[in-house]
Design a protein around this motif. Structure first.
Motif, mmCIF file in Angstrom:
data_model
loop_
_atom_site.group_PDB
_atom_site.id
_atom_site.type_symbol
_atom_site.label_atom_id
_atom_site.label_comp_id
_atom_site.label_asym_id
_atom_site.label_seq_id
_atom_site.Cartn_x
_atom_site.Cartn_y
_atom_site.Cartn_z
ATOM 1 N N VAL A 95 0.817 -1.219 0.000
ATOM 2 C CA VAL A 95 0.000 0.000 0.000
ATOM 3 C C VAL A 95 0.849 1.267 0.000
ATOM 4 C CG1 VAL A 95 -2.079 0.999 1.056
ATOM 5 C CG2 VAL A 95 -1.241 -1.229 1.829
ATOM 6 N N ASN A 96 1.958 1.231 0.766
ATOM 7 C CA ASN A 96 2.689 2.483 0.917
ATOM 8 C C ASN A 96 3.795 2.697 -0.115
ATOM 9 O OD1 ASN A 96 5.251 1.328 2.056
ATOM 10 N ND2 ASN A 96 3.768 0.596 3.558
ATOM 11 N N GLN A 97 3.981 1.757 -1.010
ATOM 12 C CA GLN A 97 5.039 1.918 -2.016
ATOM 13 C C GLN A 97 4.470 2.465 -3.331
ATOM 14 O OE1 GLN A 97 8.613 1.361 -1.313
ATOM 15 N NE2 GLN A 97 7.436 1.848 0.516
ATOM 16 N N PHE A 98 3.586 3.444 -3.200
ATOM 17 C CA PHE A 98 2.914 4.027 -4.362
ATOM 18 C C PHE A 98 3.843 4.995 -5.101
ATOM 19 C CE2 PHE A 98 2.018 8.200 -2.494
ATOM 20 C CZ PHE A 98 2.319 7.924 -1.178
ATOM 21 N N LEU A 99 3.347 5.497 -6.250
ATOM 22 C CA LEU A 99 4.129 6.392 -7.125
ATOM 23 C C LEU A 99 5.554 5.846 -7.268
ATOM 24 C CD1 LEU A 99 2.737 9.840 -5.915
ATOM 25 C CD2 LEU A 99 2.123 8.616 -7.989
ATOM 26 N N THR A 100 6.576 6.720 -7.078
ATOM 27 C CA THR A 100 7.947 6.220 -7.286
ATOM 28 C C THR A 100 8.605 5.750 -5.980
ATOM 29 O OG1 THR A 100 8.689 8.522 -7.155
ATOM 30 C CG2 THR A 100 8.393 7.625 -9.358
ATOM 31 N N HIS A 101 7.835 5.705 -4.895
ATOM 32 C CA HIS A 101 8.412 5.314 -3.598
ATOM 33 C C HIS A 101 9.099 3.944 -3.631
ATOM 34 C CE1 HIS A 101 7.608 8.389 -0.674
ATOM 35 N NE2 HIS A 101 6.330 8.454 -0.965
ATOM 36 N N TRP A 102 8.578 3.025 -4.419
ATOM 37 C CA TRP A 102 9.062 1.636 -4.361
ATOM 38 C C TRP A 102 10.454 1.472 -5.007
ATOM 39 C CZ3 TRP A 102 10.407 -1.233 -8.669
ATOM 40 C CH2 TRP A 102 10.094 -0.638 -9.896
ATOM 41 N N ILE A 103 10.874 2.467 -5.775
ATOM 42 C CA ILE A 103 12.081 2.287 -6.597
ATOM 43 C C ILE A 103 13.316 1.986 -5.739
ATOM 44 C CG2 ILE A 103 13.670 3.514 -8.166
ATOM 45 C CD1 ILE A 103 11.179 4.788 -9.458
ATOM 46 N N GLU A 194 21.525 13.101 -23.509
ATOM 47 C CA GLU A 194 22.568 13.901 -22.845
ATOM 48 C C GLU A 194 22.080 14.423 -21.501
ATOM 49 O OE1 GLU A 194 24.025 16.873 -25.493
ATOM 50 O OE2 GLU A 194 24.926 15.352 -26.792
ATOM 51 N N ASP A 195 20.806 14.225 -21.247
ATOM 52 C CA ASP A 195 20.234 14.722 -19.998
ATOM 53 C C ASP A 195 20.595 13.774 -18.848
ATOM 54 O OD1 ASP A 195 18.435 15.399 -17.857
ATOM 55 O OD2 ASP A 195 17.232 16.503 -19.344
ATOM 56 N N LYS A 196 21.273 14.311 -17.847
ATOM 57 C CA LYS A 196 21.729 13.523 -16.689
ATOM 58 C C LYS A 196 20.556 12.787 -16.026
ATOM 59 C CE LYS A 196 25.832 13.149 -14.569
ATOM 60 N NZ LYS A 196 26.385 12.146 -15.365
ATOM 61 N N ARG A 197 19.385 13.453 -16.000
ATOM 62 C CA ARG A 197 18.238 12.865 -15.312
ATOM 63 C C ARG A 197 17.738 11.604 -16.018
ATOM 64 N NH1 ARG A 197 14.964 18.356 -15.368
ATOM 65 N NH2 ARG A 197 15.897 18.262 -17.420
ATOM 66 N N VAL A 198 17.879 11.602 -17.370
ATOM 67 C CA VAL A 198 17.484 10.414 -18.134
ATOM 68 C C VAL A 198 18.519 9.301 -17.896
ATOM 69 C CG1 VAL A 198 17.004 9.513 -20.446
ATOM 70 C CG2 VAL A 198 16.349 11.865 -19.850
ATOM 71 N N GLN A 199 19.784 9.687 -17.929
ATOM 72 C CA GLN A 199 20.849 8.700 -17.666
ATOM 73 C C GLN A 199 20.673 8.098 -16.275
ATOM 74 O OE1 GLN A 199 24.512 10.902 -18.141
ATOM 75 N NE2 GLN A 199 24.023 11.492 -20.230
ATOM 76 N N ASN A 200 20.368 8.957 -15.287
ATOM 77 C CA ASN A 200 20.187 8.464 -13.908
ATOM 78 C C ASN A 200 19.047 7.452 -13.815
ATOM 79 O OD1 ASN A 200 22.222 10.104 -13.012
ATOM 80 N ND2 ASN A 200 20.884 11.681 -12.156
ATOM 81 N N PHE A 201 17.972 7.732 -14.560
ATOM 82 C CA PHE A 201 16.807 6.838 -14.533
ATOM 83 C C PHE A 201 17.228 5.406 -14.916
ATOM 84 C CE2 PHE A 201 13.336 4.616 -16.607
ATOM 85 C CZ PHE A 201 12.258 4.829 -15.756
ATOM 86 N N TYR A 202 17.930 5.301 -16.041
ATOM 87 C CA TYR A 202 18.319 3.957 -16.504
ATOM 88 C C TYR A 202 19.449 3.360 -15.659
ATOM 89 C CZ TYR A 202 15.047 4.526 -20.297
ATOM 90 O OH TYR A 202 13.880 4.684 -20.993
ATOM 91 N N LYS A 203 20.256 4.245 -15.052
ATOM 92 C CA LYS A 203 21.322 3.785 -14.153
ATOM 93 C C LYS A 203 20.703 3.098 -12.925
ATOM 94 C CE LYS A 203 25.701 3.829 -13.513
ATOM 95 N NZ LYS A 203 26.413 3.169 -14.590
ATOM 96 N N VAL A 204 19.664 3.716 -12.388
ATOM 97 C CA VAL A 204 19.020 3.134 -11.206
ATOM 98 C C VAL A 204 18.340 1.803 -11.567
ATOM 99 C CG1 VAL A 204 17.124 3.442 -9.540
ATOM 100 C CG2 VAL A 204 18.815 5.245 -9.848
ATOM 101 N N ALA A 205 17.761 1.729 -12.775
ATOM 102 C CA ALA A 205 17.166 0.457 -13.212
ATOM 103 C C ALA A 205 18.257 -0.622 -13.243
ATOM 104 C CB ALA A 205 16.536 0.624 -14.589
ATOM 105 N N GLU A 206 19.434 -0.211 -13.686
ATOM 106 C CA GLU A 206 20.574 -1.143 -13.750
ATOM 107 C C GLU A 206 20.974 -1.578 -12.331
ATOM 108 O OE1 GLU A 206 23.594 0.681 -16.294
ATOM 109 O OE2 GLU A 206 25.057 -0.560 -15.238
#
Ligand SMILES: C[S@@+](CC[C@H](N)C(=O)[O-])C[C@H]1O[C@@H](n2cnc3c(N)ncnc32)[C@H](O)[C@@H]1O
Length: 397
Positions: A95-103, A194-206
């Motif tokens: 229940v509490n891991q809604f939105l991006t909390h669960w990442i 080239e956007d750091k925020r996009v790179q970070n997104f896929y880095k965290v998935a990794e």
């Protein structure tokens, strides 16, 4: 509902009574206490009904504010609260891991709902700024963002910095994240974003895939694909929720570094909510070793900067206490006068002896000028009914 009450001078006056009901998942005593405190911070005239699951309040004119801010309530005068709806934007079973909390499966996360309630209890308004000097996986940063509260989060672990940024920044670059999906997921196309925020997104998935592989023996490639898509669905959820509830998000600044060495302006912060590392109980370096190594860290080197990991035996404990005193001093220094600081901390057993860490924190904080407002026990039962006892300490400068 209209009720007639008799006032002291025997006049009969009509007052309107509003009912508020708690969310169904509220079960612990500390949650009931927090629910009551958060409601009291908006309106002190309340009555508890129906075995603590319902509250009645009198003559209230800020119903809208209650509906948008409260954390533990399902309905306010018959209408569902925003939090009730927000929790439904959820890609997980929790229940509490809604939105991006669960990442990222980070051990020792705050309960998001507790943070929202605490933000209410310490009366932080939209546009004000809170600090979490040990931001970890970014729970406080995200909860503040949802309420339009600005936040500064600090962590020594680059992994934590990445997770916190991805949870709070991905919503701003969702189109780019989608645009480069084929490159990052299927190696199609020449260049990544080239956007750091996009790179970070896929880095965290990794990093999540590394964690799945080392903790659960899962295949790296399929975990990476699965985690990326689930993360993307959560960011899309966040965007939908933002539109539906016309959320004006707070600004978030996540800083990588040792909190003892980071300079923040004196008396610039409106509130602090944090849980210090307690590596004697939970070793944050060992816990995320796989991901930290994948980020290129030398584990022996970073141990020196992580509070609570330095030294062995009694020495480790003494070093921890010294390091934390420096952090409490800094917290006192950056907080505005009259404002509140919340510290969530557990007692630990060291060499067979239980150490009253919470009392040690109180003693030191009072010595440097904080006033103790509340010491609340937070007892929860985890897996196999193992009891975990922590304290929520509220101080005022
Ligand atoms: C209990 S965790 C915080 C968890 C967080 N409340 C959450 O919801 O995820 C404590 C954090 O302190 C960080 N930490 C340890 N030493 C630090 C230092 N010297 N400066 C800043 N952060 C540090 C650790 O990396 C860890 O993420």
């Amino acid at each position: 509902m209209e009720k007639t009450i008799t006032t002291t001078n025997k006049n009969k006056v009509a007052v309107s009574v509003k009912k508020l009901k708690l969310l169904d998942n509220i079960q612990f005593i500390y949650e009931l206490s927090l629910a009551r405190l958060e409601l009291q911070s908006f309106n002190p005239e309340l009555k508890v009904m129906n075995d603590f699951r319902e509250f009645e309040i009198l003559n209230l004119n800020n119903l809208e504010e209650l509906k948008t801010r409260l954390a533990y309530f399902k309905t306010v005068n018959g209408d569902y609260s925003d939090y009730y709806y927000l929790q439904k934007f959820n890609q997980t079973k929790s229940v509490n891991q809604f939105l991006t909390h669960w990442i990222y499966p980070y051990k020792g996360k705050f309960h998001p709902q507790m943070i929202r309630a605490l933000l209410n209890i310490i009366k932080i308004k939209r546009g004000e700024t809170i600090l979490d000097p040990f931001v970890g996986s970014g729970t406080a940063a995200l909860e503040a963002q949802l309420l339009g509260i600005n936040s500064i989060g600090i962590d020594i672990s680059l992994l934590c910095v990445l997770i916190s940024k991805v949870k709070t920044e991905s919503i701003d670059v969702i189109d780019e994240i989608i645009k480069y999906k084929d490159f990052y997921l299927h190696r199609k196309g020449k260049n990544g974003s080239e956007d750091k925020r996009v790179q970070n997104f896929y880095k965290v998935a990794e990093m999540m895939a590394h964690s799945d592989t080392s903790r659960r023996g899962q295949n790296f490639e399929s975990s990476y694909l699965h985690d990326s898509l689930k993360m993307l669905a959560s960011v899309e959820d966040y965007e939908k929720a933002k539109k539906q509830f016309k959320l004006k998000l707070g600004k978030t600044e996540i800083i990588h570094g040792d909190v003892r060495k980071i300079h923040l302006k004196e008396e610039s912060i409106d509130g602090i909510i944090t849980s210090p590392p307690y590596s004697i109980a939970l070793n944050y370096v060992a816990n995320d070793a796989h991901s930290l190594q994948a980020l290129g860290y030398n584990l022996d080197q970073i141990k020196e900067d992580f509070i609570g990991v330095r030294g062995t035996g009694l020495d480790r404990f003494k070093l921890y206490e010294e390091d934390m005193k420096k952090v409490y001093d800094k917290m006192f220094n950056v907080l505005k006068k009259g404002k509140y600081c919340v510290i969530i901390i557990g007692n630990v057993t060291f060499q067979g002896q239980e150490i009253d860490t919470a009392q040690n924190v109180i003693n030191y904080c009072e010595k440097i000028g904080f006033k103790t407002i509340k010491k609340m026990e937070k007892i929860i039962y985890g897996l196999y009914n193992v009891m975990q006892k922590e304290y929520i300490l509220i101080f005022q400068k």
